[in-house]
Design a protein around this motif. Structure first.
Motif, PDB file in Angstrom:
ATOM      1  N   GLY A  30       0.814  -1.215   0.000  1.00 56.67           N
ATOM      2  CA  GLY A  30       0.000   0.000   0.000  1.00 56.67           C
ATOM      3  C   GLY A  30       0.845   1.261   0.000  1.00 56.67           C
ATOM      4  N   HIS A  31       1.960   1.232   0.731  1.00 61.78           N
ATOM      5  CA  HIS A  31       2.835   2.398   0.772  1.00 61.78           C
ATOM      6  C   HIS A  31       3.521   2.650  -0.570  1.00 61.78           C
ATOM      7  CE1 HIS A  31       3.210   2.443   5.437  1.00 61.78           C
ATOM      8  NE2 HIS A  31       2.313   3.313   5.012  1.00 61.78           N
ATOM      9  N   GLN A  32       3.663   1.608  -1.392  1.00 59.48           N
ATOM     10  CA  GLN A  32       4.237   1.834  -2.720  1.00 59.48           C
ATOM     11  C   GLN A  32       3.358   2.779  -3.531  1.00 59.48           C
ATOM     12  OE1 GLN A  32       7.438   0.479  -3.381  1.00 59.48           O
ATOM     13  NE2 GLN A  32       7.035   0.201  -1.198  1.00 59.48           N
ATOM     14  N   CYS A  53      11.344  13.336   8.445  1.00 60.89           N
ATOM     15  CA  CYS A  53      12.578  14.062   8.122  1.00 60.89           C
ATOM     16  C   CYS A  53      12.701  14.296   6.622  1.00 60.89           C
ATOM     17  CB  CYS A  53      13.791  13.293   8.640  1.00 60.89           C
ATOM     18  SG  CYS A  53      13.950  13.283  10.439  1.00 60.89           S
ATOM     19  N   SER A  54      12.345  13.297   5.827  1.00 66.96           N
ATOM     20  CA  SER A  54      12.415  13.452   4.370  1.00 66.96           C
ATOM     21  C   SER A  54      11.411  14.499   3.879  1.00 66.96           C
ATOM     22  CB  SER A  54      12.153  12.105   3.685  1.00 66.96           C
ATOM     23  OG  SER A  54      13.139  11.163   4.041  1.00 66.96           O
ATOM     24  N   VAL A  55      10.204  14.474   4.435  1.00 73.73           N
ATOM     25  CA  VAL A  55       9.198  15.472   4.038  1.00 73.73           C
ATOM     26  C   VAL A  55       9.656  16.878   4.414  1.00 73.73           C
ATOM     27  CG1 VAL A  55       6.850  16.292   4.503  1.00 73.73           C
ATOM     28  CG2 VAL A  55       7.262  13.871   4.078  1.00 73.73           C
ATOM     29  N   GLU A  70      11.962   2.039  -0.897  1.00 76.93           N
ATOM     30  CA  GLU A  70      12.666   0.760  -0.892  1.00 76.93           C
ATOM     31  C   GLU A  70      12.805   0.159   0.505  1.00 76.93           C
ATOM     32  OE1 GLU A  70      16.340   1.596  -2.788  1.00 76.93           O
ATOM     33  OE2 GLU A  70      15.509   1.531  -4.827  1.00 76.93           O
ATOM     34  N   SER A  71      12.490   0.932   1.533  1.00 72.89           N
ATOM     35  CA  SER A  71      12.581   0.403   2.892  1.00 72.89           C
ATOM     36  C   SER A  71      11.492  -0.635   3.124  1.00 72.89           C
ATOM     37  CB  SER A  71      12.454   1.540   3.912  1.00 72.89           C
ATOM     38  OG  SER A  71      12.478   1.043   5.227  1.00 72.89           O
ATOM     39  N   SER A  72      11.855  -1.735   3.783  1.00 73.21           N
ATOM     40  CA  SER A  72      10.889  -2.819   4.011  1.00 73.21           C
ATOM     41  C   SER A  72       9.836  -2.445   5.051  1.00 73.21           C
ATOM     42  CB  SER A  72      11.620  -4.089   4.452  1.00 73.21           C
ATOM     43  OG  SER A  72      12.355  -3.852   5.644  1.00 73.21           O
ATOM     44  N   GLU A  73      10.114  -1.504   5.919  1.00 78.56           N
ATOM     45  CA  GLU A  73       9.171  -1.059   6.945  1.00 78.56           C
ATOM     46  C   GLU A  73       9.008   0.448   6.879  1.00 78.56           C
ATOM     47  OE1 GLU A  73      10.145  -2.400  10.814  1.00 78.56           O
ATOM     48  OE2 GLU A  73      10.418  -4.497  10.237  1.00 78.56           O
ATOM     49  N   PHE A  74       7.876   0.902   7.379  1.00 73.98           N
ATOM     50  CA  PHE A  74       7.608   2.337   7.426  1.00 73.98           C
ATOM     51  C   PHE A  74       8.164   2.905   8.728  1.00 73.98           C
ATOM     52  CE2 PHE A  74       5.001   5.942   8.738  1.00 73.98           C
ATOM     53  CZ  PHE A  74       5.042   6.738   7.600  1.00 73.98           C
ATOM     54  N   HIS A  75       9.125   3.818   8.586  1.00 74.45           N
ATOM     55  CA  HIS A  75       9.716   4.466   9.747  1.00 74.45           C
ATOM     56  C   HIS A  75       9.208   5.904   9.788  1.00 74.45           C
ATOM     57  CE1 HIS A  75      12.443   1.112  10.472  1.00 74.45           C
ATOM     58  NE2 HIS A  75      12.695   1.104   9.169  1.00 74.45           N
ATOM     59  N   LYS A  76       8.413   6.190  10.793  1.00 72.58           N
ATOM     60  CA  LYS A  76       7.758   7.491  10.879  1.00 72.58           C
ATOM     61  C   LYS A  76       8.768   8.626  10.949  1.00 72.58           C
ATOM     62  CE  LYS A  76       4.318  10.013  13.608  1.00 72.58           C
ATOM     63  NZ  LYS A  76       3.407   9.966  14.787  1.00 72.58           N
ATOM     64  N   GLU A 115      -3.826   8.076  10.196  1.00 73.88           N
ATOM     65  CA  GLU A 115      -3.628   8.655  11.523  1.00 73.88           C
ATOM     66  C   GLU A 115      -2.160   8.730  11.907  1.00 73.88           C
ATOM     67  OE1 GLU A 115      -5.932   6.466  14.300  1.00 73.88           O
ATOM     68  OE2 GLU A 115      -7.874   7.025  13.433  1.00 73.88           O
ATOM     69  N   TYR A 116      -1.329   7.873  11.337  1.00 71.53           N
ATOM     70  CA  TYR A 116       0.089   7.890  11.697  1.00 71.53           C
ATOM     71  C   TYR A 116       0.883   8.958  10.945  1.00 71.53           C
ATOM     72  CZ  TYR A 116       0.274   4.873   7.538  1.00 71.53           C
ATOM     73  OH  TYR A 116       0.126   4.342   6.274  1.00 71.53           O
ATOM     74  N   ILE A 117       0.222   9.701  10.065  1.00 69.98           N
ATOM     75  CA  ILE A 117       0.836  10.853   9.403  1.00 69.98           C
ATOM     76  C   ILE A 117       0.268  12.107  10.052  1.00 69.98           C
ATOM     77  CG2 ILE A 117       1.119  12.112   7.239  1.00 69.98           C
ATOM     78  CD1 ILE A 117       0.996   9.511   5.746  1.00 69.98           C
TER      79      ILE A 117
END
Length: 604
Positions: free
Chosen positions: A205-207, A376-378, A365-371, A278-280
């Motif tokens: 889904g994150h893709q 930081c990227s945003v 490309e990260s296998s997990e979502f790191h909040k 909600e996590y964003i």
């Protein structure tokens, strides 16, 4: 019996293992969709089988429930991955409006399709385990149910929760950011195998989310034809709040006649909270919205600023090379049009877009979502977009110079100019304005004051215009015709003053200064100007009254001296004028302090 069991494990029933749902449907009996999951599992052993022990029957019926879950999950994946559901990218605004007005109309979902791809991966692992089991059972001389149970036992903690997941998705029509939010909540469980599967679904889904973020934050394009992204166009909100499709289409046709980048900046996009996971955090969503809008402005410069930049660059080249004669014209025009093509790349170089793409690709490309990494990227992308937008507006478009011009003219910082203007127009303003000649009458003192006080180095004076809103005609400060955007539409609707108190200023701004100098901002400046000008006129009249009284006193003393020489006595006028002087002094004190307070409050 062995092959019947293996086929049932991959969703195919037969004579020994039947589907009770199909049997009930043939008899006209329908199971309730809200029935418990244990009742919805419809794979059962045929009731007329008598050669199986009750204990073995219970074990086989438990095993074939995996086949039921497999079939239902495969059905959901096949339905969601059906390419006929995916429409063409060029969906018209009317079609998008009809989709949003009917949220449960069966429209496709790219997020569901991504989740279906993840389900296919999980089901392929299960199917591979069944094939390996078949090979193992065929190679053994004594196949037993314990072997089947041992090989497939781990799927009892995976397939039932996934089945519950797709039931909830279909029942509540969950899609987009809501689907991501659901998966993120389901990740918090105590079963490692199930948690790994849900995280894989969430990764798929994150893709889609990262693809939409890349399109929005790199090129300023909203790639969301099915309304699943948490950033939407403003016309979509109008449809949601009950506006008719016809009104929306008329609004789009009207907005197409103005600068689209400025329209998009002020009214084009908004955050759709229903699709925001909600996590964003809301602050992060606002940063994403700002970055995309800034990128749209940088990628879509106005043709006016393109021409002006090309013109200024060519004038510099012309001055340095000192061309002579008529041969200058042709190369100048060719090079000017060549510069038009490179303006967009200068505002946002491709290397910067590649840098932003690299940041999002690392997240993707990260296998997990790191909040933390996501935020930081945003923030970094927002800083990049803000930096280039600052370079465009503050440096290239000279925002500080225009702010100083607004201060000089709207806040009366050029006191000598307005002092001269009011002096020149004092006799005119002592009479009521005439509708037929008021604008022309103002033109003379306005131009005289400019000639006396404003030099040629003030390049912003040409943008200032004087107008009488009650009459609706503008008095231009300069006859030079420049491509400008008019920032004043209807002054009579903003103020209720009459006579000469209705004098207002108009200021013409070029792209992209309308990002800051909106209609609302300039209307506030105009109201402040009208009030300050009235204070200035009142202050000048009080000063003139003092000068008139002083002139009368000088006249009286001269006459008194003459009367003394003629031995005549008259009463001095100070006694009768003293109350009037006191009132005038109080009035002047109030006006001076009020004017000083307003101008200091506005940063003077």
């Amino acid at each position: 019996m062995l092959h019947e069991l293996l086929l049932a494990l991959v969703g195919y029933t037969g004579d020994l293992i039947i589907d009770e749902r199909e049997h009930h449907k043939s008899l006209g009996i329908c199971l309730s969709p809200n029935a418990p999951i244990s009742e919805q599992r419809s794979f059962k052993l045929a009731s007329d089988i008598s050669f199986i022990d009750p204990s073995e029957r219970d074990l086989i019926e438990k095993l074939i429930t995996l086949g039921f879950y497999y079939r239902e999950l495969d059905r959901f994946a096949t339905k969601s991955r059906n390419l006929s559901w995916i429409r063409a990218a060029d969906v018209s605004p009317l079609d998008r409006a009809s989709e949003l007005s009917n949220p449960k109309s069966g429209k496709p979902s790219v997020y569901r399709r991504a989740i279906a791809n993840g389900l296919v991966e999980i089901l392929s692992v299960y199917k591979s385990a069944v094939l390996q089991l078949e090979q193992k059972l065929l190679s053994e001389t004594m196949p037993i149910l314990a072997t089947v149970t041992q090989a497939l036992n781990k799927f009892f903690v995976i397939l039932p929760p996934l089945y519950e997941l797709i039931l909830e998705i279909e029942r509540d029509d969950i899609r987009g950011g809501q689907l991501l939010n659901l998966l993120h909540k389901r990740c918090h469980c105590g079963v490692p195998e199930l948690q790994a599967c849900i995280q894989r679904l969430l990764w798929h889904g994150h893709q889609v989310l990262y693809n939409q973020l890349s399109s929005w934050m790199i090129y300023g394009i909203l790639q969301d034809q099915h309304g699943e992204f948490f950033i939407r166009r403003q016309e979509d909100r109008d449809v949601e709040y009950g506006s008719s499709i016809l009104d929306t289409s008329e609004k789009l046709a009207h907005l197409s006649t103005v600068d689209t980048s400025l329209t998009d900046w002020h009214l084009g996009f908004h955050i759709f909270l229903d699709m925001l996971p909600e996590y964003i955090h809301m602050r992060v969503a606002e940063s994403i919205l700002f970055a995309g809008k800034a990128i749209r402005v940088l990628w879509n410069p106005s043709p006016a600023i393109q021409f002006q930049d090309a013109l200024s660059n060519q004038q510099t080249k012309k001055g340095s090379q000192k061309f002579h004669g008529s041969a200058v014209g042709v190369p100048f025009q060719k090079e000017a049009f060549l510069d038009v093509k490179t303006i967009g790349e200068e505002l946002l170089p491709q290397s910067v877009a590649d840098k932003i793409e690299t940041m999002l690709l690392d997240l993707k490309e990260s296998s997990e979502f790191h909040k933390r990494s996501f935020e930081c990227s945003v923030d970094s992308i927002r800083a990049i977009a803000a930096s280039h937008l600052w370079q465009l507006v503050v440096v290239r478009a000279d925002l500080n110079g225009h702010l100083k011009a607004l201060k000089d003219y709207f806040l009366l910082a050029k006191g000598d100019f307005f002092q001269c203007f009011l002096e020149e127009s004092r006799q005119l303003m002592r009479l009521p304005p005439r509708q037929s000649t008021a604008e022309a009458d103002l033109m003379v003192p306005f131009q005289l004051a400019a000639i006396k006080t404003i030099g040629e180095e003030d390049k912003y004076f040409s943008r200032v215009s004087l107008l009488m809103p009650s009459f609706g005609i503008t008095v231009k400060s300069s006859q030079r015709d420049l491509p400008k955007t008019k920032a004043y539409t209807d002054g009579s609707s903003e103020t209720s003053v009459g006579g000469w108190d209705g004098i207002a200023l108009e200021y013409s701004v070029d792209w992209p200064l309308q990002l800051f100098f909106t209609q609302e901002v300039l209307s506030k400046y105009r109201r402040i100007f009208q009030y300050l000008l009235r204070l200035k006129r009142t202050q000048m009249e009080l000063e003139k009254s003092w000068a008139s009284v002083m002139h009368q006193e000088h006249t009286y003393f001269a006459k008194h001296r003459k009367d003394q020489m003629n031995c005549s006595i008259s009463q001095p006028p100070q006694q009768c004028f003293r109350p009037m002087w006191r009132v005038r002094e109080h009035m002047a004190f109030l006006i001076r302090n009020l004017q000083f307070y307003i101008q200091v409050l506005n940063g003077l």
